[in-house]
Enzyme design. Sequence first.
Site, short mmCIF file in Angstrom:
data_model
loop_
_atom_site.label_atom_id
_atom_site.label_comp_id
_atom_site.label_asym_id
_atom_site.label_seq_id
_atom_site.Cartn_x
_atom_site.Cartn_y
_atom_site.Cartn_z
CG ASP A 51 17.75 -5.80 -47.03
OD1 ASP A 51 18.80 -5.77 -47.70
OD2 ASP A 51 17.21 -4.77 -46.56
CE1 TYR A 109 11.37 -4.76 -52.67
CE2 TYR A 109 11.63 -2.76 -53.98
CZ TYR A 109 12.15 -3.94 -53.46
OH TYR A 109 13.45 -4.29 -53.74
#
Length: 249
Positions: A51, A109
């Site tokens: 994003d 992540y």
Amino acid sequence: MRYFVAFSYFGKSYHGWQKQPNALTVQQVLEETFSTLLRQPVELMGAGRTDAGVHARQMYAHFEVDGIADKEDLCYRMNSFLPDDIAISGIYEVQDDAHARFDAEERTYEYWIVQEKNPFYMDTAHYIKYGLDLDKMNEAASLLLKYTDFECFSKSNTDVKTFLCKLKKAEWTIQGDVLVFTITADRFLRNMVRAIVGTLLEVGLGKCTLAGVEEIINSKDRSKAGVSVPAKGLYLTKVSYPSHIKLKS
């Protein structure tokens, strides 16, 4: 011939990875630079989407071109043309059917939290001044490994066909002056990591119990989970592939 390109980027200036109209993205910058230097149209397929504002320490994409005479020289020239916040670390020839997205077996992540105001983390970590119960946050993180349906942490009104993900790791550690959440899975839903972190922070702040976390997951309702934490603290750190897709050096 098909190639993989390995690269990293600092996401502050970009509206995520994927090309979009009227917004600057990492994919757009890389495709334009490759096309210019190779003098042929180049389209990239990334390992996934990040994003707006999210960073990547390791990202891959595949592309097809007629042939690259000197891959190391192309890397050097690409890095010379690319802006300072995008860097290429390698270009690799792969099998003709290798796919950067579908062949990825795991993705990892990290999310960074700092608890003292520090200008050097202004664009790289989320600042929380209140005390956090790290033990409770790790207990709550371990609960995630019991589940596979994470609809409650997915971006609302998404078009995905399944909310199933196989988590392999979810834990908080202290690394110097940074509190780091590391999570590994076969795939992730849009906004999933930031929503998970927001929920675990509520546990650390005493606003949500361990039982409450399980209720949220079982509800499959995004509105019951915590708020999404800011993108600036999120990093894609590793994408893993099976060894058989790698070919010549």
